[in-house]
Write an enzyme that holds these catalytic residues in place. Sequence first.
Site, short mmCIF file in Angstrom:
data_model
loop_
_atom_site.label_atom_id
_atom_site.label_comp_id
_atom_site.label_asym_id
_atom_site.label_seq_id
_atom_site.Cartn_x
_atom_site.Cartn_y
_atom_site.Cartn_z
N HIS A 459 0.89 -1.29 -0.07
CA HIS A 459 -0.32 -0.34 -0.05
C HIS A 459 1.13 1.20 0.41
CE1 HIS A 459 -3.58 2.44 1.63
NE2 HIS A 459 -2.65 3.48 2.13
N GLU A 460 1.74 1.31 0.95
CA GLU A 460 2.96 2.35 1.69
C GLU A 460 3.83 2.58 -0.56
OE1 GLU A 460 1.79 4.77 2.93
OE2 GLU A 460 0.34 3.79 4.49
N HIS A 464 0.76 3.68 -2.87
CA HIS A 464 0.76 6.25 -3.07
C HIS A 464 2.06 5.90 -3.13
CE1 HIS A 464 -2.35 6.24 -0.66
NE2 HIS A 464 -1.85 6.15 1.08
N GLU A 517 -6.64 6.13 -1.30
CA GLU A 517 -5.96 5.52 -0.23
C GLU A 517 -6.92 4.40 -1.22
OE1 GLU A 517 -5.09 5.59 2.16
OE2 GLU A 517 -4.16 7.93 2.24
#
Length: 729
Positions: A459-460, A464, A517
């Site tokens: 996810h990070e 992103h 997100e």
Amino acid sequence: MAESDFDKTQYIIPNEANINFLECRTAFGGLTEKEKCYAHYLYKASWEGALICLLQTSPEAPGIFLLFQKLFSSESVGSLKEKALKSSVAPTEEEFTSFLTYVAAFYGNIGNYKSFGDTKFIPNLPKEKFQTIVFSSQAYATNAKSVVTLWSDCCEAMYSLKPKLRQLGFGEQGISTYYSSNCNKSDAEFIQGFLKEKNIEGWNTRLFKEINDKGHVTYNLRLASTALSAEDCSAEKKDDVASLVKSYEYQGTTVKITRGDYAGLLKKVVDNLIMAKGFASNENEVAMLDHYVHSFTTGSVEAHKDGSRHWIRDKGPVVETYIGFIESYRDPFGVRAEYEGFVSIVNKSMSAKFADLVSSAETLLPQLPWPSSYEKDTFLRPDFTSLDVLGFGSSGIPAGINIPNYDEIRQDEGFKNVSLGNVLSAHSADQKITFLTEEDAELYSKLKAPSFEVQVGLHELLGHGSGKLFIKKPDGSYNFDHKSVVNTETGEKIQSWYTEGETWSTKFAELSSSYEECRAECVGIYLCLNKDVLRIFGHEGAAGDDIVYVNWLNMVRAGLLGLEFYTPENNKWRQAHMQARYVILRVLLEAGEQLVQLTRIAGSDGKPDILVTLDRNKISCVGQPAIGAFLRKLQVFKSTADYASGKDLYDKYSAVDAHFLEMRNIVLARKTPRRMFVQSHTTIQDGVVSLKEFEASASGMIASFIARFPGDDPVLEKLWRDDLPYHQY
């Protein structure tokens, strides 16, 4: 809906709410004395600034905080309890526990609105009993007038559940102290046009509207700074903000830029950053702190960006930190950011896994479901570390972070990823698992922590950290080949892009946080099927398959739980991550083939329940392609600055129909309280830093805040009382 016609229990923190302690003694013990001093002053800076969150939450939050500090600085919880229970109109034992739970929750959220969900919470005891406790205190015996004044100034608002006070938002949909109470979304949009014209970013601003007797409107755009005027206040660096501090006429309206918002609190931040500089390990850390000091002194966002650049270059520090006005989730317009500051210590063994993931990133990025032209020209290898939090001063603590949030730095210079290890491990403690079969619940409990570790990493770093924004530069050139790159959804050449003064957060505004997100969450579940990724985290064969299954099951269940954070009265989502997970649930349900099923059943208690099932054999053949197609659209609309298409897509899957509203009632009836975190405290004496720990309880939470903020705070009280006339709800 009248104040008496709804379920007040949804606005109460139950006494059984879990409180965890963030353990960091082992990590702290591994620091040198110099590193401990560096960490201590960063800790102080982070927490001194955290009081800004009170002013960013609600009109009454600073007053409630000041009241609690007065009560518990004067005596222990045990002493107050003994006196309160002996009074003539004494609270019961349970009511006193409810009082402590409210205080702990208030401290844990740094305000009386939940940091995760943005809904208000009120004490679960009668106001009269709360008053009895307050008036039984040593603080009242010592200075009754002061205590009575604070109590009377905040007690009504503390308990009020008038419809617009139940959540954060604009106008009749909520409150927001980023704005004066007479501002609405149209005011924010108007000022955003002004900011774009002047090439100013609004991260560290608040907007107050003043109307004189003749009806003339003046907008006061407040910059957070210790400087109070337009006078040049920086001897060492150019004060690039001073020339902006003046009045403007914009479209027939006066806009006044002023400095000095939160000045007294930021002065304490600056003082501690200057002290920390004396213990920095390298020139990047020194330069970073210099720029942060300049930013908080002058109100310069550019200085904070420069500090962030040096922060990115400070690779693999033992003590990691970040501080400033960072996340814009709580601004209903999605532009103004909440203060946060954290200091943490690297967990070297866990960080090694994330370093391996970074090394694999360039082979994983091409597997994402969009053409290479939609990816950054060069992958800028970021730091990715696992950290044990020493202090996190803000309204809530995330599990992972990808920062900085400045588009031009992320795209052209890089970023850092952090996973907060002691937060993740605290989340893995035993808790009641709703809406799953017994077999799934057992596997979920066993593998939630390791599967979430994989999800946070993807996810990070690749969520992103992936994707390109298409930009037309002031000189007319593009950062992409506008003659050949094709829109994957239309088959045509690119028709839209970002122009000067536009950023992701300003272009997509209130949609940006949840949309981003969702994109990152989709990347996580899409790539977690990759065998190389699983191997990096130590999961192979059948064990790896179980990790994938639990990660997807967690996402689907979280999508259902997300309904708690939807307000049907105003059709608003109150939490970016939970809206994102609901959207993903809807995408997977739409994929069909019984991949995901939500079945209404009677629970073991005879009350309505829901059973969530996921066909693990269809994750790769049905689920992954569906997520891939959806993820590609999210990226294309983001890359091309196509807000209209992005909004249409996201609104479609965010919609909550009658079927899901019925499910929402069951989710609310069976919801479990979100856990709170008690953090350690550091002190320094004769150059030696000590770590103080507290028990994982409401009393421990209270003791930790009294250790951080002993006694009265006249600086905060003045800021609060000066603000009150602008917040008349």
